[in-house]
Design a protein around this motif. Structure first.
Motif, mmCIF file in Angstrom:
data_model
loop_
_atom_site.group_PDB
_atom_site.id
_atom_site.type_symbol
_atom_site.label_atom_id
_atom_site.label_comp_id
_atom_site.label_asym_id
_atom_site.label_seq_id
_atom_site.Cartn_x
_atom_site.Cartn_y
_atom_site.Cartn_z
ATOM 1 N N ALA A 25 0.827 -1.211 0.000
ATOM 2 C CA ALA A 25 0.000 0.000 0.000
ATOM 3 C C ALA A 25 0.861 1.260 0.000
ATOM 4 O O ALA A 25 0.548 2.240 -0.689
ATOM 5 N N THR A 26 1.965 1.238 0.748
ATOM 6 C CA THR A 26 2.863 2.392 0.810
ATOM 7 C C THR A 26 3.522 2.648 -0.539
ATOM 8 O O THR A 26 3.608 3.798 -1.001
ATOM 9 N N VAL A 27 3.992 1.579 -1.174
ATOM 10 C CA VAL A 27 4.636 1.719 -2.484
ATOM 11 C C VAL A 27 3.651 2.261 -3.519
ATOM 12 O O VAL A 27 3.972 3.174 -4.289
ATOM 13 N N PHE A 28 2.448 1.727 -3.530
ATOM 14 C CA PHE A 28 1.433 2.183 -4.484
ATOM 15 C C PHE A 28 1.042 3.636 -4.198
ATOM 16 O O PHE A 28 0.778 4.403 -5.136
ATOM 17 N N LEU A 29 1.006 4.013 -2.933
ATOM 18 C CA LEU A 29 0.707 5.397 -2.562
ATOM 19 C C LEU A 29 1.796 6.347 -3.067
ATOM 20 O O LEU A 29 1.499 7.394 -3.648
ATOM 21 N N LEU A 30 3.049 5.955 -2.872
ATOM 22 C CA LEU A 30 4.168 6.793 -3.316
ATOM 23 C C LEU A 30 4.184 6.952 -4.835
ATOM 24 O O LEU A 30 4.400 8.052 -5.350
ATOM 25 N N PHE A 31 3.951 5.850 -5.542
ATOM 26 C CA PHE A 31 3.909 5.928 -6.996
ATOM 27 C C PHE A 31 2.732 6.800 -7.452
ATOM 28 O O PHE A 31 2.840 7.515 -8.455
ATOM 29 N N GLY A 32 1.628 6.728 -6.725
ATOM 30 C CA GLY A 32 0.479 7.562 -7.054
ATOM 31 C C GLY A 32 0.808 9.038 -6.997
ATOM 32 O O GLY A 32 0.343 9.829 -7.829
ATOM 33 N N TRP A 67 -0.797 10.155 -16.813
ATOM 34 C CA TRP A 67 -1.328 8.791 -16.912
ATOM 35 C C TRP A 67 -0.405 7.870 -17.697
ATOM 36 O O TRP A 67 -0.421 6.654 -17.496
ATOM 37 N N ILE A 68 0.419 8.445 -18.560
ATOM 38 C CA ILE A 68 1.473 7.636 -19.195
ATOM 39 C C ILE A 68 2.423 7.121 -18.124
ATOM 40 O O ILE A 68 2.828 5.951 -18.129
ATOM 41 N N GLN A 69 2.772 7.990 -17.179
ATOM 42 C CA GLN A 69 3.613 7.580 -16.056
ATOM 43 C C GLN A 69 2.916 6.523 -15.206
ATOM 44 O O GLN A 69 3.539 5.568 -14.744
ATOM 45 N N PHE A 70 1.617 6.685 -15.013
ATOM 46 C CA PHE A 70 0.845 5.739 -14.205
ATOM 47 C C PHE A 70 0.944 4.329 -14.775
ATOM 48 O O PHE A 70 1.254 3.373 -14.052
ATOM 49 N N TYR A 71 0.690 4.182 -16.075
ATOM 50 C CA TYR A 71 0.689 2.845 -16.680
ATOM 51 C C TYR A 71 2.094 2.291 -16.851
ATOM 52 O O TYR A 71 2.298 1.080 -16.770
ATOM 53 N N LYS A 72 3.067 3.169 -17.079
ATOM 54 C CA LYS A 72 4.445 2.705 -17.185
ATOM 55 C C LYS A 72 4.939 2.179 -15.840
ATOM 56 O O LYS A 72 5.570 1.122 -15.766
ATOM 57 N N ASN A 73 4.616 2.904 -14.772
ATOM 58 C CA ASN A 73 5.050 2.488 -13.439
ATOM 59 C C ASN A 73 4.229 1.328 -12.884
ATOM 60 O O ASN A 73 4.718 0.570 -12.045
ATOM 61 N N MET A 74 2.987 1.179 -13.362
ATOM 62 C CA MET A 74 2.141 0.117 -12.846
ATOM 63 C C MET A 74 2.713 -1.269 -13.167
ATOM 64 O O MET A 74 2.522 -2.216 -12.403
#
Length: 252
Positions: A25-32, A67-74
């Motif tokens: 959850a922390t990692v996903f929060l930071l990436f968000g 959102w490009i960053q979102f999908y690339k990092n996902m």
């Protein structure tokens, strides 16, 4: 049903006690938070790193860049998620913690289904955290509207469910963490290779991972993904059934 709920609850509590839920959850929060911030400052970073005398005029960052960053990092986040939870089946087999419950009549399919439910719920929660935080920061830093945003998000989420299902099958087949990781990574590699054949792209679940940005830029429409979604759901059901069959034959 009571056994299923009890086993699913056990998985949730175990993920909390072992800090797996907190880590993910922390990692996903930071990436968000990082997704829109990275998109915002990237043009300035590129300009500052250019050699002296070389001019570059990057365009102004927009909503789609976030959102490009979102999908690339996902993709990276999904790999991390699979690594963290790769022992969800193998740890039980190694420690022998299921022996008492199975000898007392707990159906083996309940074990697999409860683990699948718990881990997909954690994946959904983590994914939502990243999506919502990215959405909030993007609205503040790079305001704008994009088409098909919820649909694109659901596509990437479904691909994650497929990979996690394959990880579960790997654990049921091999009884080891390495087996879970190898099967999940190997399956993604096969889908990636299959994507080089244009005629297979429409049927390939990998489209759900790689085609999200094209939905946001209107290069594709949701109907382009319908066949891939059906194939992906069919794969998930087949994988879960295979996991149950494999676990039923497993010597514990």
């Amino acid at each position: 049903m009571r056994a299923f709920i009890a086993m699913a609850k056990k998985e949730f509590l175990e993920s909390i006690r072992t800090y797996k839920l907190l880590i993910v959850a922390t990692v996903f929060l930071l990436f968000g938070m990082l997704n829109p911030i990275t998109a915002k400052i990237m043009p300035k970073l590129l300009s500052s790193f250019m050699p002296e005398g070389m001019a570059i005029t990057p365009g102004e960052p927009g909503t789609v860049d976030s959102w490009i960053q979102f999908y690339k990092n996902m993709s990276t986040q999904l790999i991390l998620f699979v690594i963290v939870f790769s022992g969800i089946v193998s740890n039980e087999l190694t420690k022998g913690t299921l022996i008492n419950m199975l000898t007392k009549g707990l159906p083996r399919k309940t074990v697999i289904l409860s683990k699948f439910t718990a881990i997909i719920s954690i994946w959904t929660l983590s994914y939502l955290i990243c999506f919502v935080i990215t959405l909030i920061y993007t609205r503040y830093l790079l305001p704008g509207e994009l088409p098909n945003l919820p649909f694109a998000a659901c596509c990437m989420w479904l691909f994650g469910v497929l990979e996690i299902s394959m990880m579960l099958l790997g654990g049921a087949l091999s009884g080891s963490i390495y087996g879970s990781l190898l099967l999940a990574v190997g399956f993604a590699g096969v889908l990636m290779l299959a994507n080089i054949f244009p005629k297979l792209e429409e049927y390939n679940p990998y489209l759900l991972s790689t085609g999200c940005v094209s939905l946001l830029t209107s290069e594709r429409v949701p109907s382009d993904f319908y066949v891939s979604i059906i194939v992906t759901i069919a794969f998930i059901l087949l994988i879960i059934i295979s996991s149950i069959c494999s676990f039923n034959k497993k010597q514990i």
